[in-house]
Each structure stands twice: as C-alpha cells, then as structure tokens.
Motif scaffolding. Structure first.
Motif, PDB file in Angstrom:
ATOM      1  N   HIS A 245       0.814  -1.216   0.000  1.00 22.56           N
ATOM      2  CA  HIS A 245       0.000   0.000   0.000  1.00 22.56           C
ATOM      3  C   HIS A 245       0.852   1.272   0.000  1.00 22.56           C
ATOM      4  O   HIS A 245       0.436   2.308   0.502  1.00 22.56           O
ATOM      5  N   ASN A 248      -1.325   3.282  -4.928  1.00 20.94           N
ATOM      6  CA  ASN A 248      -2.752   3.034  -5.095  1.00 20.94           C
ATOM      7  C   ASN A 248      -3.049   2.721  -6.556  1.00 20.94           C
ATOM      8  O   ASN A 248      -2.320   3.135  -7.468  1.00 20.94           O
ATOM      9  N   TRP A 249      -4.130   1.983  -6.783  1.00 25.22           N
ATOM     10  CA  TRP A 249      -4.539   1.673  -8.146  1.00 25.22           C
ATOM     11  C   TRP A 249      -4.962   2.915  -8.917  1.00 25.22           C
ATOM     12  O   TRP A 249      -4.996   2.896 -10.155  1.00 25.22           O
ATOM     13  N   LEU A 409      -1.583 -10.889  -8.109  1.00 24.49           N
ATOM     14  CA  LEU A 409      -2.202 -10.047  -7.093  1.00 24.49           C
ATOM     15  C   LEU A 409      -2.448 -10.835  -5.810  1.00 24.49           C
ATOM     16  O   LEU A 409      -2.008 -11.962  -5.660  1.00 24.49           O
ATOM     17  N   ASP A 410      -3.165 -10.239  -4.893  1.00 25.20           N
ATOM     18  CA  ASP A 410      -3.299 -10.799  -3.545  1.00 25.20           C
ATOM     19  C   ASP A 410      -4.049 -12.124  -3.515  1.00 25.20           C
ATOM     20  O   ASP A 410      -3.765 -12.981  -2.684  1.00 25.20           O
ATOM     21  N   ALA A 414      -8.931 -11.030  -6.336  1.00 25.29           N
ATOM     22  CA  ALA A 414      -8.325  -9.748  -6.715  1.00 25.29           C
ATOM     23  C   ALA A 414      -7.971  -9.743  -8.198  1.00 25.29           C
ATOM     24  O   ALA A 414      -8.170  -8.734  -8.891  1.00 25.29           O
ATOM     25  N   GLN A 440      -9.302  -0.406  -6.697  1.00 24.52           N
ATOM     26  CA  GLN A 440      -8.908   0.286  -5.468  1.00 24.52           C
ATOM     27  C   GLN A 440      -9.875  -0.031  -4.330  1.00 24.52           C
ATOM     28  O   GLN A 440      -9.452  -0.350  -3.210  1.00 24.52           O
ATOM     29  N   TYR A 443      -9.331  -3.510  -2.925  1.00 23.95           N
ATOM     30  CA  TYR A 443      -8.138  -3.601  -2.075  1.00 23.95           C
ATOM     31  C   TYR A 443      -8.363  -2.940  -0.721  1.00 23.95           C
ATOM     32  O   TYR A 443      -7.907  -3.443   0.314  1.00 23.95           O
ATOM     33  N   GLU A 444      -9.061  -1.822  -0.723  1.00 24.42           N
ATOM     34  CA  GLU A 444      -9.301  -1.133   0.551  1.00 24.42           C
ATOM     35  C   GLU A 444     -10.196  -1.965   1.483  1.00 24.42           C
ATOM     36  O   GLU A 444     -10.030  -1.943   2.695  1.00 24.42           O
ATOM     37  N   VAL A 447      -7.917  -6.173   1.189  1.00 21.81           N
ATOM     38  CA  VAL A 447      -6.479  -6.419   1.230  1.00 21.81           C
ATOM     39  C   VAL A 447      -5.754  -5.522   2.219  1.00 21.81           C
ATOM     40  O   VAL A 447      -4.964  -5.997   3.030  1.00 21.81           O
ATOM     41  N   TRP A 448      -6.030  -4.256   2.164  1.00 23.33           N
ATOM     42  CA  TRP A 448      -5.274  -3.296   2.969  1.00 23.33           C
ATOM     43  C   TRP A 448      -5.863  -3.040   4.343  1.00 23.33           C
ATOM     44  O   TRP A 448      -5.248  -2.364   5.167  1.00 23.33           O
TER      45      TRP A 448
END
Length: 449
Positions: A245, A248-249, A409-410, A414, A440, A443-444, A447-448
């Motif tokens: 992170h 950002n995408w 990716l994760d 994803a 994005q 991921y928020e 993932v993040w």
C-alpha cells in the motif's frame, strides 16, 4: 543443443513474480466415471482388475485438438498406458480452459479430486496448497528420485515451493511476446515497432489500409489483462508497492497504463469483445489480423492449425513506453502438474510426472511445440519451430520477468476484479478512472484493511 543457456534466465524468472495461467480452449465431450474423477476424452477406461487407474485433468480436448502441445500430451498419456499396461492406466478429465477451474473445484468439493492435475503458480495454486489439496513432493524429488530432480533446469522449482516444500512439477516454460505477420508488414512497408508510439503508428497505417492491426480476445479476460499488464509494467507500475500500500490503483501511472489500453484497443479486430482466445488466435494465423499479443505457448496452436503460417510468423518484444520503466522485462509462465494429497496411487502419479519430463517429452516440447524445456535436455533447435528461435533471441536480452497481473495479485478474487475492470474499460462501460477505482475499492475492503 544443451539448454544450460536458460539457467540464469529461469532462475531470475522463477524468483521475480508469480505466473499466469493460460492455454488453448476447446469443447470436450462427456465421459464415463473412473478413478477419483469422471474421465473424458483420451485415455482408455477398460482397465484390468490388476491395473491401478489414475486420472489426470487438463484444459483441452486431447482427441479433437490441433494444438501441438496438447497433441504431445496425448502422446504422453498413450505412451504411459502402453508402457505400464497391466500395472497402471491413466484416464483423462478434460474441459475447456474457461471452465477448468470451476470444474476442478467442483470435483474437489465432491471428494473426487483428480490424482494429478495441471495448474499455474500464483494465487490459484496457493489456494490448493493452503487447503491441503496438494501433495508435498519434496522428499520424493530431493531424496527418492534425486536423479530426476537433478535433471531440471536451475531455479525452475522456485515458484512451486512453499515454506521450503516443493508442491508441483513443471512441464514446460513460455514467455509472452508480440507475434506478427511478416508478409502483411512487408506489403504495407512497415518496420517492427520498438516503442509504444511506433506501435500506434503501425496500427494506424494498417487500419488505414483495411487491415485489422491486432487480434485480441476481450471475451477471455486474461488475454486483455495480459496486454494491460505489459502496459502497466512499461509505465512503471510496481505491484510490490501495491501489495504494501505504498501505491494506489488510482495513481497516475496506473491511469496512464489503462488509458493506453483503451487507446491501443481501438486497433483490435471488430469482433474482439465477443471472440474467445481460440477465435482471436485463429484470426491471426488465418491472416485476418497483423499482430497477436500472446505467449509462446501460442506457437503450438498457430503451427498446429496452420502449418504454412510458420514461415511468415515473426516475433518481437512488447515495445517500451518512452520515459517509462525498463522495457526489457517479460511476462513468463510455466505449466505444472500437482499431485492430489489424497491419491491412493502415488507411484503411478510419479511415473506419469516423470514421463511428462523425460527426454522424449522434453524434446517434443521444443522441437515440435516450440516451448522451452524445463530439463537440461539436448535438443536440435534447427528442428524446432522458427518462432522458438525468435523467442530465444528475445529472452537472451531479457532484464527481468513478471507474471500476469491477474495471477500476481493478492488473491484469485483480486485478479478477477482487475480482469473485469480492464474489460469494462475496454467496452466503454466505465471510464479509466472508474475502472481503477473498482480495483482500489476491492483492495481497501479486502487487502489493505
């Protein structure tokens, strides 16, 4: 020709990033039940009572295929059944590529996991390893079958290793390039582009002259996202910074890359939105488009379906974006075999895996299918498809490697979100910014957090 030349390349490759999955796709028929899963396509089902029957699952129809690599796999299964007649028999479970994961997962859920199945490193393989679906091959390779293990090219097991445990066996290696019709280029007075701007100029000239510049499948999402992955990498997007992170995408570099995808896609064949990977590839080898952005796994499909096309099929590296990142990096992948953790026929599975990687099979990989062997086998490059030599020349200049974005990716989910966002951007169903915001947002939330 001793393939020691690939050792350094492969070592860098396997440690660089995760690989993507791909292959050809054709419909298959249904088959009868045998072993631990339903058998279809090639491989006999009339085993004697004394034979141990195993199942192997693959993403192409071994009976109907024109793909030379798939034909080679059929030869392996036939040779295995003949060699081990009365002891082992392998039946095959086949489906098309697009449905492969779904059908494999359904078999796993029904406790009918194939004894051995094909898979690609990255999140897809990780989920099977973490779920305990896959057998640990470390002791077999490093101790029980040391001579076999030592025959592989240095570094080839790197991305198949989890916490020091080897969980799969590779069977071939490939890299993604741009294939082009040399005859069409000559007829239109074109040179091979080395930059993105030159690529756009070539595309514009072709389109003006009534030729589809690029054949691509947007219906098979990974084909489109492979192009997006190259544009992201050439633009300087860094996935390790996404993972941590630090990026950002929605950052400018990703916006630039996705904008270029939209720009370049204006030169795809008119039917790209609905064409499958097979159809897009066929448009290229049938002379309906000048270029195809694909992996060297496509050589077997191209030459198998249209042998005469080989003499006018050139290959070049995906161009650089001026002012962008290192243009010497390439997308790479291996095809791999995983053994079920619940198989009751481990010796038979190992015998089959060894046949996939023996001298006969690995020579075929190079000399007929045009892919790169994963063992230190000697093969005659003069017998191999011309395209393999072109790919070799490109690989020798490679400065680094990375995998398909959707497989780097994760998680599998994803990767699907990224794929779908690129397709929606291509179709015009959302803006570049809106598409990237969807990735994005994922991921928020997942993932993040």
């Amino acid at each position: 020709m001793k393939k020691k030349i690939w050792s350094a390349i492969l070592l860098a490759t396997m440690t660089a990033s995760m690989f993507a999955g791909c292959g050809v796709s054709t419909d298959t028929g249904e088959g009868s039940s045998s072993g631990s899963a339903s058998a279809a396509s090639s491989g006999g089902t009339g085993a004697s009572e004394d034979e141990e029957v195993i199942t192997w699952m693959f993403w192409d129809d071994l009976e109907a295929t024109e793909d030379l690599m798939s034909r080679g796999y059929k030869q392996i299964i036939d040779r295995f059944n003949e060699t081990y007649e009365g002891q082992y028999q392998c039946n095959t479970v086949t489906t098309n590529l697009e449905e492969y994961d779904t059908k494999l997962n359904a078999l796993i859920a029904a406790n009918q996991t194939p004894d051995v199945f094909i898979c690609n490193p990255g999140p897809n393989m990780t989920q099977y390893v973490e779920a305990g679906i896959v057998a640990d091959l470390t002791d077999i390779l490093e101790n029980q079958e040391k001579e076999w293990y030592d025959s592989f090219t240095d570094g080839i097991f790197e991305r198949l290793t989890y916490d020091g445990k080897i969980m799969g066996v590779p069977v071939n290696f490939a890299a993604a390039c741009v294939f082009y019709n040399t005859e069409i280029f000559e007829q239109n007075g074109l040179e091979v582009p080395t930059t993105y701007e030159e690529l756009l100029q070539v595309c514009a000239k072709l389109q003006e002259n009534g030729v589809s510049p690029i054949s691509c499948s947007a219906n098979t999402a990974w084909c489109l996202s492979m192009v997006a992955g190259y544009l992201c990498d050439r633009s300087g997007c860094e996935l390790d910074k996404i993972a941590s992170h630090e990026s950002n995408w929605t950052d400018p570099k990703f916006v630039e890359a996705a904008t270029k995808l939209k720009e370049l896609s204006a030169y795809f064949q008119p039917t790209a939105a609905g064409d499958s990977n097979d159809q897009a590839t066929a448009a290229f080898y049938n002379g309906e488009a000048a270029m195809l952005i694909q992996g060297s796994w496509a050589i077997a499909q191209i030459n198998g379906n249209n042998p005469e096309f080989e003499k006018k099929c050139g290959v070049f590296q995906f161009p650089e974006i001026e002012g962008g990142a290192d243009p010497g990096r390439m997308i790479v992948k291996t095809d791999n075999l995983l053994m079920s953790a619940t198989t009751e026929h481990q010796d038979a599975v190992i015998a089959l895996m060894k046949m996939f990687t023996d001298e006969t099979s690995q020579k075929y990989v190079a000399e007929t299918a045009g892919k790169i062997p994963v063992t230190n086998v000697e093969f005659d490059l003069s017998k191999a498809p011309a395209q393999l030599g072109y790919v070799q020349d490109i690989l020798e200049q490679t400065t680094g490697t990375f995998g398909f974005y959707n497989e780097s990716l994760d998680s599998v989910e994803a990767g699907d979100v990224f794929d779908n966002a690129m397709v929606e951007i291509y179709l015009g169903n959302c803006s570049v910014e809106e598409g990237l915001q969807r990735v994005q947002d994922f991921y928020e939330k997942n993932v993040w957090e």
